[in-house]
Design an enzyme around this catalytic site. Structure first.
Site, short mmCIF file in Angstrom:
data_model
loop_
_atom_site.label_atom_id
_atom_site.label_comp_id
_atom_site.label_asym_id
_atom_site.label_seq_id
_atom_site.Cartn_x
_atom_site.Cartn_y
_atom_site.Cartn_z
N PHE A 23 -13.40 -10.50 0.82
CA PHE A 23 -12.59 -11.33 1.73
C PHE A 23 -11.16 -11.55 1.20
CE2 PHE A 23 -11.96 -16.12 2.63
CZ PHE A 23 -11.13 -15.87 3.70
N ILE A 44 -17.33 -3.67 -12.44
CA ILE A 44 -16.47 -4.15 -13.54
C ILE A 44 -17.27 -4.34 -14.83
CG2 ILE A 44 -14.63 -5.18 -12.11
CD1 ILE A 44 -15.93 -7.96 -12.78
N GLU A 48 -19.53 -12.42 -7.83
CA GLU A 48 -20.55 -12.91 -6.90
C GLU A 48 -20.03 -14.28 -6.50
OE1 GLU A 48 -23.18 -11.55 -5.59
OE2 GLU A 48 -22.99 -9.66 -6.68
N THR A 104 -21.69 -10.36 -13.57
CA THR A 104 -20.40 -9.99 -12.96
C THR A 104 -19.31 -10.99 -13.32
OG1 THR A 104 -21.36 -8.76 -11.12
CG2 THR A 104 -19.19 -9.73 -10.74
N THR A 116 -11.76 -20.95 -9.16
CA THR A 116 -12.13 -21.82 -8.03
C THR A 116 -12.05 -23.30 -8.41
OG1 THR A 116 -14.02 -22.48 -6.66
CG2 THR A 116 -14.54 -21.41 -8.73
N ASP A 117 -11.84 -24.13 -7.40
CA ASP A 117 -11.86 -25.59 -7.65
C ASP A 117 -13.27 -26.07 -8.01
OD1 ASP A 117 -13.07 -25.34 -5.15
OD2 ASP A 117 -11.74 -26.74 -4.12
N GLU A 118 -14.28 -25.22 -7.76
CA GLU A 118 -15.66 -25.65 -8.05
C GLU A 118 -15.89 -25.86 -9.54
OE1 GLU A 118 -18.90 -23.94 -5.96
OE2 GLU A 118 -17.74 -23.68 -4.12
N TYR A 156 -23.21 -20.55 -9.79
CA TYR A 156 -21.95 -19.87 -9.45
C TYR A 156 -20.77 -20.54 -10.17
CZ TYR A 156 -17.60 -19.21 -6.85
OH TYR A 156 -16.28 -18.98 -6.52
N LYS A 194 -18.24 -19.15 -13.12
CA LYS A 194 -16.78 -19.07 -12.97
C LYS A 194 -16.09 -19.88 -14.07
CE LYS A 194 -14.63 -17.40 -10.02
NZ LYS A 194 -14.07 -16.02 -9.91
P1 NAD Z 1 -16.37 -11.90 -1.66
O1 NAD Z 1 -17.79 -12.15 -2.00
O2 NAD Z 1 -15.95 -11.81 -0.23
O3 NAD Z 1 -15.89 -10.54 -2.36
C1 NAD Z 1 -16.25 -10.20 -3.67
C2 NAD Z 1 -15.91 -8.73 -3.86
O4 NAD Z 1 -16.21 -8.40 -5.24
C3 NAD Z 1 -16.73 -7.79 -2.99
O5 NAD Z 1 -15.92 -6.79 -2.44
C4 NAD Z 1 -17.75 -7.18 -3.97
O6 NAD Z 1 -18.16 -5.87 -3.62
C5 NAD Z 1 -16.94 -7.18 -5.26
N1 NAD Z 1 -17.80 -7.21 -6.46
C6 NAD Z 1 -18.86 -8.01 -6.70
N2 NAD Z 1 -19.41 -7.70 -7.89
C7 NAD Z 1 -18.67 -6.69 -8.42
C8 NAD Z 1 -18.73 -5.95 -9.63
N3 NAD Z 1 -19.68 -6.19 -10.53
N4 NAD Z 1 -17.81 -4.98 -9.85
C9 NAD Z 1 -16.85 -4.73 -8.93
N5 NAD Z 1 -16.76 -5.40 -7.75
C10 NAD Z 1 -17.65 -6.36 -7.50
O7 NAD Z 1 -15.55 -13.03 -2.42
P2 NAD Z 1 -14.21 -13.80 -2.00
O8 NAD Z 1 -14.58 -14.96 -1.18
O9 NAD Z 1 -13.22 -12.83 -1.52
O10 NAD Z 1 -13.77 -14.37 -3.43
C11 NAD Z 1 -12.93 -13.60 -4.28
C12 NAD Z 1 -12.68 -14.38 -5.56
O11 NAD Z 1 -12.04 -15.61 -5.26
C13 NAD Z 1 -13.95 -14.72 -6.34
O12 NAD Z 1 -13.67 -14.58 -7.70
C14 NAD Z 1 -14.20 -16.19 -6.00
O13 NAD Z 1 -14.86 -16.83 -7.05
C15 NAD Z 1 -12.79 -16.70 -5.81
N6 NAD Z 1 -12.60 -17.82 -4.88
C16 NAD Z 1 -13.09 -17.74 -3.60
C17 NAD Z 1 -12.83 -18.79 -2.71
C18 NAD Z 1 -13.31 -18.74 -1.28
O14 NAD Z 1 -13.17 -19.73 -0.56
N7 NAD Z 1 -13.86 -17.64 -0.79
C19 NAD Z 1 -12.09 -19.90 -3.14
C20 NAD Z 1 -11.64 -19.94 -4.47
C21 NAD Z 1 -11.88 -18.89 -5.31
O1 DAU Z 2 -14.17 -24.22 -3.16
C1 DAU Z 2 -14.06 -22.86 -3.37
C2 DAU Z 2 -15.38 -22.19 -3.09
O2 DAU Z 2 -15.58 -22.23 -1.68
C3 DAU Z 2 -15.43 -20.76 -3.60
O3 DAU Z 2 -15.35 -20.79 -5.01
C4 DAU Z 2 -16.73 -20.06 -3.17
O4 DAU Z 2 -16.71 -18.71 -3.57
C5 DAU Z 2 -16.83 -20.15 -1.66
O5 DAU Z 2 -18.03 -19.56 -1.21
C6 DAU Z 2 -16.75 -21.60 -1.20
O6 DAU Z 2 -17.92 -22.34 -1.64
P1 DAU Z 2 -18.67 -23.40 -0.68
O7 DAU Z 2 -20.05 -23.57 -1.17
O8 DAU Z 2 -17.82 -24.61 -0.50
O9 DAU Z 2 -18.61 -22.56 0.71
P2 DAU Z 2 -19.70 -22.31 1.86
O10 DAU Z 2 -18.97 -21.65 2.98
O11 DAU Z 2 -20.92 -21.65 1.34
O12 DAU Z 2 -20.08 -23.78 2.31
C7 DAU Z 2 -19.10 -24.69 2.76
C8 DAU Z 2 -19.80 -26.01 3.09
O13 DAU Z 2 -20.63 -25.80 4.24
C9 DAU Z 2 -20.73 -26.49 2.00
O14 DAU Z 2 -20.68 -27.91 1.94
C10 DAU Z 2 -22.12 -26.03 2.46
C11 DAU Z 2 -22.02 -26.09 3.96
N1 DAU Z 2 -22.81 -25.11 4.72
C12 DAU Z 2 -22.70 -23.79 4.38
C13 DAU Z 2 -23.43 -22.82 5.05
C14 DAU Z 2 -23.31 -21.37 4.67
C15 DAU Z 2 -23.62 -25.50 5.76
O15 DAU Z 2 -23.70 -26.70 6.09
N2 DAU Z 2 -24.34 -24.57 6.43
C16 DAU Z 2 -24.30 -23.23 6.11
O16 DAU Z 2 -25.01 -22.42 6.76
#
Ligand code: NAD
Ligand code: DAU
Length: 341
Positions: free
Chosen positions: A13, A62, A86, A102, A127-129, A155, A159
């Site tokens: 993403f 990786i 992941e 990973t 991440t803020d998590e 997770y 991180k």
């Molecule tokens: P995502 O799950 O959509 O994408 C992860 C990508 O990493 C995928 O393309 C997957 O194929 C690849 N990947 C996984 N394992 C791998 C490995 N071992 N080697 C090579 N590639 C691998 O994740 P995202 O939501 O795009 O998040 C990207 C980064 O940002 C992550 O590090 C996540 O912790 C961080 N992040 C995400 C959010 C969010 O809201 N989505 C917020 C803050 C930080």
């Molecule tokens: O804050 C940054 C993080 O945000 C990133 O580090 C993570 O990679 C990303 O996945 C995201 O984590 P969350 O757990 O906050 O996101 P998620 O979309 O899984 O869930 C958002 C909120 O919605 C959480 O409180 C759980 C709730 N939820 C989620 C799903 C999938 C539901 O209520 N129903 C659902 O089906």
């Protein structure tokens, strides 16, 4: 100036949105995407850049030290931006092991390669998590870069462990690193296992909308392009060794997001189904982005009302992308495209 930038996890993403941003803004840069194509990686996402001369896609894990070293030797990157991870909290509760591999070991291997091939600039997308959660009744409390690490899920623990390793490689080996910690992103190409795209896809298919617990948990939503712009600024102007928080001052309760999606798609709220809560569910995230604002001039540009409309429209216009994923068909995409090439 031309640079070679390694983007790991670029078929996911945020990584894919970052690649689009960088290729658009820096046409002289060479972008190499390293991605294992796990269930979350999708090569069709990168279709618009795959054939460009200054872009290369490499399917690689990786954690594959030998393969990673070979690629560093071949491409001689100037910068590595590590998105590969992941990323789904619920999956980490079901099966933590791959998250440790990973998110921690993979990060370490990338940094070893950065050391081995010339002290290469490394940026960790975190991440803020890692800060744990905040109470609902203290809206005055926000995460700053000084907030202690206090994780909840496998997770976030993985991180946070990676962040500590990044800081250790800076202090011990002098690796030029930065870390960004961002709040929840939303926007195009968001995998439909996460809250916003899952609710949009289910609503469009008239399926139940599963809200965990009472839906009162709060997340601080940021449009993905604004996150990409912040990382770009950190890469070019950030201070080495520093952590930067990124967030949109945009706190919302889950239930309000789901209701908003129902309204925007003209679907009945009767689709909302309350289900068992996530184990260890973090209550509230809220980022204080003062440091990145003061030092680098970054501010979120997209208001939530605008960003969510754009996102919903993207899912309406790109039904095939997410329908292929949810039907399981996307697993065949890579095979179809490359097997007889
Ligand atoms: P995502 O799950 O959509 O994408 C992860 C990508 O990493 C995928 O393309 C997957 O194929 C690849 N990947 C996984 N394992 C791998 C490995 N071992 N080697 C090579 N590639 C691998 O994740 P995202 O939501 O795009 O998040 C990207 C980064 O940002 C992550 O590090 C996540 O912790 C961080 N992040 C995400 C959010 C969010 O809201 N989505 C917020 C803050 C930080
Ligand atoms: O804050 C940054 C993080 O945000 C990133 O580090 C993570 O990679 C990303 O996945 C995201 O984590 P969350 O757990 O906050 O996101 P998620 O979309 O899984 O869930 C958002 C909120 O919605 C959480 O409180 C759980 C709730 N939820 C989620 C799903 C999938 C539901 O209520 N129903 C659902 O089906």
């Amino acid at each position: 100036m031309s640079k070679t930038v390694f983007v790991t996890g670029g078929a996911g993403f945020i990584g894919s949105n970052f690649i689009f941003h960088m290729m658009d803004k820096y046409p002289a840069y060479r972008i190499v995407c390293l991605d294992k194509l796990t269930y979350a990686g999708n090569l069709s996402t990168l279709a618009s850049v795959l054939k460009k001369e200054n872009f290369r896609f490499v399917k690689i894990d990786i954690c594959d030290r030998e393969g990673i070293y070979q690629l560093f030797e071949e491409e001689k990157p100037d910068v590595v931006v590590n998105f590969a991870a992941e990323s789904h909290v619920d999956r980490s509760i079901e099966d933590p092991e791959v998250f440790l591999k990973t998110n921690i070991l993979g990060t370490q291997i990338l940094m070893d390669a950065c050391r081995k091939f010339g002290n290469i600039r490394f940026h960790q997308v975190s991440t803020d998590e890692v800060y744990g959660d905040l109470p609902l009744d203290r809206p005055d409390l926000l995460f700053t870069e000084e907030t202690p690490i206090h994780t909840s899920s496998p997770y976030s623990a993985a991180k946070a462990s990676a962040d500590l390793m990044v800081q250790a490689y800076h202090r011990t080996f002098g690796l030029p690193v930065t870390i960004s910690r961002c709040s929840n992103n939303y926007g195009p190409y968001h995998f439909p296992e996460k809250l916003i795209p899952l609710m949009i896809a289910n609503a469009l298919n008239d399926k139940p909308l599963p809200v965990y617990g009472e839906g009162l948990n709060v997340r601080d939503w940021l449009y993905v392009e604004d996150h990409c712009k912040a990382i770009d600024l950190i890469l070019h102007k950030g201070r080495i060794g520093e952590v930067y928080n990124i967030g949109g001052h945009n706190e919302m309760r889950n239930i309000d997001i789901v209701r908003l999606i129902c309204k925007a798609l003209d679907k009945p709220e009767s689709l909302i189904t309350y289900v068992a809560d996530r184990k260890g569910h973090d209550m509230r995230y809220a980022i204080d982005p003062t440091k990145i604002h003061n030092e680098l001039g970054w501010l979120p540009e997209t208001r939530f009302e605008e960003g969510i409309q754009k996102t919903i429209q993207w899912y309406l216009d790109n039904r095939e992308w997410w329908e292929t994923i949810i039907s399981g068909e996307y697993q065949n995409y890579y095979k179809n495209m490359y097997e007889n090439r």
